[in-house]
Design an enzyme around this catalytic site. Sequence first.
Site, mmCIF file in Angstrom:
data_model
loop_
_atom_site.group_PDB
_atom_site.id
_atom_site.type_symbol
_atom_site.label_atom_id
_atom_site.label_comp_id
_atom_site.label_asym_id
_atom_site.label_seq_id
_atom_site.Cartn_x
_atom_site.Cartn_y
_atom_site.Cartn_z
ATOM 1 N N ASP A 1 0.817 -1.222 0.000
ATOM 2 C CA ASP A 1 0.000 0.000 0.000
ATOM 3 C C ASP A 1 0.844 1.262 0.000
ATOM 4 O O ASP A 1 0.461 2.287 0.574
ATOM 5 C CB ASP A 1 -0.972 0.006 1.207
ATOM 6 C CG ASP A 1 -1.805 -1.265 1.251
ATOM 7 O OD1 ASP A 1 -2.201 -1.734 0.173
ATOM 8 O OD2 ASP A 1 -2.031 -1.790 2.351
ATOM 9 N N HIS B 1 -4.854 -1.801 -5.491
ATOM 10 C CA HIS B 1 -4.133 -0.625 -5.983
ATOM 11 C C HIS B 1 -5.152 0.445 -6.349
ATOM 12 O O HIS B 1 -5.940 0.264 -7.270
ATOM 13 C CB HIS B 1 -3.278 -0.993 -7.202
ATOM 14 C CG HIS B 1 -2.235 -2.023 -6.905
ATOM 15 N ND1 HIS B 1 -1.446 -2.594 -7.860
ATOM 16 C CD2 HIS B 1 -1.842 -2.589 -5.731
ATOM 17 C CE1 HIS B 1 -0.607 -3.467 -7.293
ATOM 18 N NE2 HIS B 1 -0.843 -3.478 -6.012
HETATM 19 P P1 GDP Z 1 -0.681 0.230 -3.584
HETATM 20 O O1 GDP Z 1 -1.304 -1.022 -3.092
HETATM 21 O O2 GDP Z 1 0.793 0.273 -3.355
HETATM 22 O O3 GDP Z 1 -1.036 0.557 -5.010
HETATM 23 O O4 GDP Z 1 -1.279 1.399 -2.677
HETATM 24 P P2 GDP Z 1 -2.836 1.578 -2.289
HETATM 25 O O5 GDP Z 1 -3.565 2.037 -3.494
HETATM 26 O O6 GDP Z 1 -3.349 0.381 -1.584
HETATM 27 O O7 GDP Z 1 -2.727 2.702 -1.176
HETATM 28 C C1 GDP Z 1 -2.222 3.959 -1.452
HETATM 29 C C2 GDP Z 1 -3.344 5.002 -1.193
HETATM 30 O O8 GDP Z 1 -2.793 6.275 -1.089
HETATM 31 C C3 GDP Z 1 -4.361 5.079 -2.321
HETATM 32 O O9 GDP Z 1 -5.622 5.342 -1.769
HETATM 33 C C4 GDP Z 1 -3.881 6.265 -3.150
HETATM 34 O O10 GDP Z 1 -4.935 6.931 -3.843
HETATM 35 C C5 GDP Z 1 -3.334 7.144 -2.078
HETATM 36 N N1 GDP Z 1 -2.206 7.985 -2.467
HETATM 37 C C6 GDP Z 1 -1.187 7.702 -3.322
HETATM 38 N N2 GDP Z 1 -0.272 8.693 -3.313
HETATM 39 C C7 GDP Z 1 -0.710 9.608 -2.409
HETATM 40 C C8 GDP Z 1 -0.169 10.822 -1.909
HETATM 41 O O11 GDP Z 1 0.904 11.268 -2.273
HETATM 42 N N3 GDP Z 1 -0.898 11.475 -0.949
HETATM 43 C C9 GDP Z 1 -2.083 11.012 -0.497
HETATM 44 N N4 GDP Z 1 -2.724 11.715 0.440
HETATM 45 N N5 GDP Z 1 -2.626 9.861 -0.936
HETATM 46 C C10 GDP Z 1 -1.929 9.163 -1.873
HETATM 47 P P1 IMO Z 2 -0.819 -4.249 -2.216
HETATM 48 O O1 IMO Z 2 -0.451 -4.759 -3.580
HETATM 49 C C1 IMO Z 2 -0.945 -4.760 2.131
HETATM 50 C C2 IMO Z 2 -0.776 -8.876 3.618
HETATM 51 C C3 IMO Z 2 -2.066 -9.311 4.295
HETATM 52 C C4 IMO Z 2 -1.507 -10.312 5.307
HETATM 53 C C5 IMO Z 2 -0.380 -10.990 4.522
HETATM 54 C C6 IMO Z 2 -0.766 -12.303 3.881
HETATM 55 O O2 IMO Z 2 -2.128 -3.541 -2.181
HETATM 56 O O3 IMO Z 2 0.290 -3.462 -1.617
HETATM 57 P P2 IMO Z 2 -2.339 -12.981 1.850
HETATM 58 O O4 IMO Z 2 -3.803 -12.768 1.645
HETATM 59 O O5 IMO Z 2 -1.487 -12.411 0.767
HETATM 60 O O6 IMO Z 2 -2.009 -14.414 2.147
HETATM 61 O O7 IMO Z 2 -2.000 -12.179 3.210
HETATM 62 O O8 IMO Z 2 -0.007 -10.065 3.506
HETATM 63 N N1 IMO Z 2 -0.950 -8.342 2.256
HETATM 64 C C7 IMO Z 2 -0.976 -7.047 1.968
HETATM 65 N N2 IMO Z 2 -0.914 -5.954 2.762
HETATM 66 N N3 IMO Z 2 -1.014 -4.611 0.783
HETATM 67 C C8 IMO Z 2 -1.050 -5.681 -0.025
HETATM 68 O O9 IMO Z 2 -1.022 -5.588 -1.362
HETATM 69 C C9 IMO Z 2 -1.051 -6.971 0.562
HETATM 70 N N4 IMO Z 2 -1.095 -8.221 0.057
HETATM 71 C C10 IMO Z 2 -1.016 -9.050 1.107
HETATM 72 O O10 IMO Z 2 -2.713 -8.232 4.922
HETATM 73 O O11 IMO Z 2 -0.946 -9.640 6.382
HETATM 74 MG MG MG Z 3 -2.777 -1.648 -1.755
#
Ligand code: GDP
Ligand code: IMO
Ligand code: MG
Length: 432
Positions: free
Chosen positions: A20, A48
């Site tokens: 994340d 994502h």
């Molecule tokens: P990923 O799994 O690595 O793609 O990340 P996620 O999408 O799960 O979580 C990142 C969150 O932060 C998302 O809701 C994005 O829209 C948000 N986001 C990304 N860059 C920024 C930033 O620079 N500032 C803020 N406030 N939010 C951001």
């Molecule tokens: P993105 O791509 C955050 C974590 C789960 C759990 C562990 C194992 O959005 O960054 P699983 O279901 O994969 O067997 O869970 O890994 N986990 C993540 N945490 N972002 C993710 O993906 C994750 N993918 C798995 O929360 O702790």
């Molecule tokens: Mg994510």
Amino acid sequence: MDITRFCDQHTSVVGLQWGDEGKGKIVDILSEGFDLAVRWNGGSNAGHSVQVGDQKYAFHLIPSAILRPQCISVLANGVVVDPSQLIREIDALEQRGIHVNDNLKISSQAHVVMPYHSLQDKLAEEKLGDKKIGTTARGIGPCYADKASRHFAVRMADIIDSDRLRDRLAHIVPEKNAIFAALFGSSPMDWQAIYEQYEPLGKRLKPLVCNTTALLHRAMAGAKKVLFEGANATLLDLDHGTFPFVTSSNCGTGVCVGAGVPPQSIGRVLGVVKAYSSRVGGGPFPTEQENAIGEKIRDRGREFGTTTGRPRRCGWLDLVAVRYAAAVTGATGLCIMLLDVLSTFDEIKICTRYTTPHGDTDEFPADACELSRVKPVYHTMRGWHDDLKQIRHLDALPPDARAYLGFIEEFVGVPVKMVSIGPGRDETLLIN
Ligand code: GDP
Ligand code: IMO
Ligand code: MG
């Protein structure tokens, strides 16, 4: 925003923390300049989020690049595909006018997440009680386990062929029933019912299934540019993360295996790092702030899981962990995300060492047991309170924010290439 200087080489985007970090946003931005974008690991455990103007998208299996019509999105052999989740995602995007069916390719070698995988994930976690991993319950671990053990696997090549699927399920499901009855006391599943449910899903996906390894090799030989989208992140890597609190793929280090491309083909590795730390699920997290600081970060960063909606655990940036992750992934540049979230503290802390029962260290112990015993040693920096939203150049950032970025760059030993100050595409500073 001129991204051309990021698009001259095949580029891999990986998370350097516990997920994340904002990988989806970086892939969305860069994919404008790439011909193909490849997911190579994980499954629908990933979430994502991408924001384009007032539109928000949440991707689980489909690469975030699908929003770019010129870019072919690929689910390569290393991904585990849940066909019902994938079809839901395709349909939802098609309804919003995104032409997924023309632009998505799925590897015939990718393994399929079947309903008994998600069930096993859920039952195994329940049985573990407070020792559970805290998985996303998407069947990821059981599916990769079946891939490694080979006997009970279903691949995309099987699900798109009715006879092969029937044969596989008639063999696998009775075996699963025996195992599940012994382990969990659960009632038997009917392989024919699963066949009837999944055979049409295979038919539906068949036009998208191909040999993606050959597709990538052809594209690379033809001077097309390929972007690799990591899911999950390095500290969740099966081999190099905080085992057993990890996911079941090599999400930091497995790009070549998961996509079928040679290591020297990847010219640039962008390590995506949040300006602080977060973690979902169980496992040690040395810089976690279970207090008002953690709550403030969670509120400002809207730190709730894209896949499960769980509140994310939040804390200060852990540079011992990030430097380790940058080393194992070979990161050549850093993208520092969510810097705006920190625009509220008088002081900001950065972990630069751990104290352990055996003395101080600046090495990251990937073993969860060892990591749970360390205490972070912090370097304290001055914070800033300015709103960063309108800033478009590094020089316009508050001096204390620039000092924070400079400290990260120097400590990790990898240059910062992008800084993100909001979820939108234009809320991104590119650095020469
Ligand atoms: P990923 O799994 O690595 O793609 O990340 P996620 O999408 O799960 O979580 C990142 C969150 O932060 C998302 O809701 C994005 O829209 C948000 N986001 C990304 N860059 C920024 C930033 O620079 N500032 C803020 N406030 N939010 C951001
Ligand atoms: P993105 O791509 C955050 C974590 C789960 C759990 C562990 C194992 O959005 O960054 P699983 O279901 O994969 O067997 O869970 O890994 N986990 C993540 N945490 N972002 C993710 O993906 C994750 N993918 C798995 O929360 O702790
Ligand atoms: Mg994510």
